[in-house]
Design an enzyme around this catalytic site. Structure first.
Site, PDB file in Angstrom:
ATOM      1  N   GLN A   2      -8.279   2.311   0.504  1.00  0.00           N
ATOM      2  CA  GLN A   2      -7.112   2.006  -0.329  1.00  0.00           C
ATOM      3  C   GLN A   2      -7.173   2.748  -1.668  1.00  0.00           C
ATOM      4  OE1 GLN A   2      -5.750  -2.188  -0.365  1.00  0.00           O
ATOM      5  NE2 GLN A   2      -7.391  -2.606   1.090  1.00  0.00           N
ATOM      6  N   HIS A  16     -10.990   4.918   8.621  1.00  0.00           N
ATOM      7  CA  HIS A  16      -9.772   4.810   7.797  1.00  0.00           C
ATOM      8  C   HIS A  16      -9.890   5.673   6.543  1.00  0.00           C
ATOM      9  CE1 HIS A  16      -8.046   1.099   9.765  1.00  0.00           C
ATOM     10  NE2 HIS A  16      -6.964   1.744   9.407  1.00  0.00           N
ATOM     11  N   PRO A  69      -5.179  -6.426   5.150  1.00  0.00           N
ATOM     12  CA  PRO A  69      -5.767  -7.268   4.103  1.00  0.00           C
ATOM     13  C   PRO A  69      -4.948  -8.556   3.943  1.00  0.00           C
ATOM     14  CG  PRO A  69      -5.205  -5.063   3.261  1.00  0.00           C
ATOM     15  CD  PRO A  69      -4.614  -5.174   4.624  1.00  0.00           C
ATOM     16  N   TYR A 126     -13.156  -2.370   3.035  1.00  0.00           N
ATOM     17  CA  TYR A 126     -11.694  -2.431   3.080  1.00  0.00           C
ATOM     18  C   TYR A 126     -11.054  -1.804   1.871  1.00  0.00           C
ATOM     19  CZ  TYR A 126     -13.016  -5.293   6.802  1.00  0.00           C
ATOM     20  OH  TYR A 126     -13.616  -5.688   7.949  1.00  0.00           O
ATOM     21  N   LEU A 127     -11.816  -1.735   0.769  1.00  0.00           N
ATOM     22  CA  LEU A 127     -11.260  -1.146  -0.447  1.00  0.00           C
ATOM     23  C   LEU A 127     -11.363   0.375  -0.406  1.00  0.00           C
ATOM     24  CD1 LEU A 127      -9.903  -2.115  -3.009  1.00  0.00           C
ATOM     25  CD2 LEU A 127     -12.118  -2.036  -4.143  1.00  0.00           C
ATOM     26  N   GLN A 128     -12.432   0.867   0.223  1.00  0.00           N
ATOM     27  CA  GLN A 128     -12.662   2.325   0.300  1.00  0.00           C
ATOM     28  C   GLN A 128     -11.380   3.117   0.489  1.00  0.00           C
ATOM     29  OE1 GLN A 128     -15.078   3.796   3.505  1.00  0.00           O
ATOM     30  NE2 GLN A 128     -16.833   2.551   2.936  1.00  0.00           N
ATOM     31  N   GLN A 141       0.818  -1.219   0.000  1.00  0.00           N
ATOM     32  CA  GLN A 141       0.000   0.000   0.000  1.00  0.00           C
ATOM     33  C   GLN A 141       0.846   1.261   0.000  1.00  0.00           C
ATOM     34  OE1 GLN A 141      -3.040   0.565   3.044  1.00  0.00           O
ATOM     35  NE2 GLN A 141      -3.932  -1.409   2.574  1.00  0.00           N
TER      36      GLN A 141
END
EC number: 6.5.1.4
Length: 366
Positions: free
Chosen positions: A298, A320, A131, A294-296, A104
């Site tokens: 990133q 996050h 992740p 969880y993608l939001q 990331q």
């Protein structure tokens, strides 16, 4: 020079390692000297942990930068970036620290390098609080590639908590600019698939039980959809240490991807692990967004750098994500808006549109 350092408060909002990842990556990309204070101030073990340190050192090495205060437990660092270069870069958390979090922080940087890069990342591939590598490959990769780049990720060895010992190799070429994305049409769920794994001393029955429990749980809510979860025994030459877990992905007619995952722990019944992953997936399908929770966060950094207006439809905006937006705005001058979705089908749901006018970052080397 000292006068122009960007000052980042590492203790606000989510207050964790994520602030470091977003701010150091952007500092590196934009050539902005940075000071981060109050690092992980509110955590039970404040300051830098080994995995944060390896991420910082990796960004420093990617751009031949200068880093001060980078020690375990340190709550303040200063970073002075130089020119981003391609080539082979290695980062080792020396623990079960997540290789996905290393990815990331480094990926946005090497997209704007002068030449192709190979990132050799060592640590945990399937670790708590991060992740799993399978999520990175099955969900993050196909979506982030919509920004107009490709990357290749090769899992050399899987590593689990507490030993780590995993290794992945990421290869990618630089881009001139990133394209904006528009992910606002969710479509309907067309298939659900996944993998349940055991590694080391754990018997395959554990993976079979996780998979079966997850399938039963999903069937209750989505009767007419075929659900295929593969139970696997990771071979000794591909996995270091003992571990187990499951990831389940739902794919929609418009190519949206959502996941639920869980890792096995000592003393936790396999059924429970499978059900936890299934429930996480189902929760992510209820809100009507096009990305899971969880993608939001990133995607935020890529939206900020892209050339044009990006839009993603999400469920409730996570802390996050709010944190990533705050620091992306502070460092890049990109402009984000978060609004409740006004479409009819979303009226009864907690659905939002995150919109960003990106800065159109251009690769100075290409």
């Amino acid at each position: 020079m000292e006068g122009q350092r960007v000052e980042v408060d590492g203790g606000i909002m989510e207050g964790g390692g994520q602030i470091l990842r977003v701010s150091t990556a952007l500092s590196c990309l934009l050539g902005l000297p940075l000071r981060v204070q109050k690092i992980r101030a509110g955590r039970s073990t404040p300051g830098l942990r080994p995995q944060h340190l390896s991420g910082l050192e990796m960004v420093r090495d990617l751009c031949d930068g200068h880093l001060e205060g980078a020690d375990i437990g340190s709550t303040e660092i200063t970073f002075t970036p130089e020119k981003i270069r391609g080539g082979v870069h290695t980062a080792d958390t020396k623990t079960a620290g997540s290789v996905c979090l290393l990815m990331q922080v480094s990926m946005p940087c090497v997209l704007f390098a002068a030449s192709p890069s190979e990132l050799r990342l060592k640590g945990g591939t399937n670790a708590e609080m991060a992740p799993q590598i399978d999520y990175t490959l099955m969900v993050f990769k196909p979506i982030v590639e919509k920004f107009g780049f490709k990357f290749n990720c090769d899992i050399k060895m899987r590593g689990y908590y507490p030993k780590g010992g995993g290794e992945v190799i990421v290869r990618m070429s630089p881009v001139k600019q990133l394209d904006p994305i528009n992910l606002t049409d969710r479509g309907s769920v067309t298939k659900i698939y996944g993998r349940a794994f055991v590694a080391g001393v754990l018997p395959l029955k554990v993976a079979k039980d996780m998979a079966a429990a997850a399938v039963r749980c999903i069937r209750k809510e989505m009767r007419d959809l075929y659900v295929s979860i593969q139970p696997l025994q990771e071979s000794r030459d591909q996995a270091f240490g003992n571990g187990s877990g499951i990831i389940i992905v739902a794919e929609t007619s418009t190519g949206c991807l959502f996941a639920g995952s869980s890792l096995g722990k000592r003393g936790v019944n396999a059924d429970k692990v499978g059900i936890e992953a299934a429930e996480m997936l189902l929760a992510n399908l209820r809100h009507g967004g096009t990305v899971d929770e969880y993608l939001q966060d990133q995607l935020i950094i890529f939206m900020a750098l892209a050339n044009g207006i990006s839009r993603i439809k999400t469920g409730p905006v996570t802390l996050h994500t709010q944190t990533a937006i705050h620091f992306a705005e502070q460092l890049t001058k990109a402009k984000f808006t978060v609004k409740k979705s006004e479409e009819e089908e979303d009226a009864s749901k907690d659905t939002y549109i995150i919109e960003c006018e990106g800065i159109g970052m251009a690769n100075p080397h290409l």
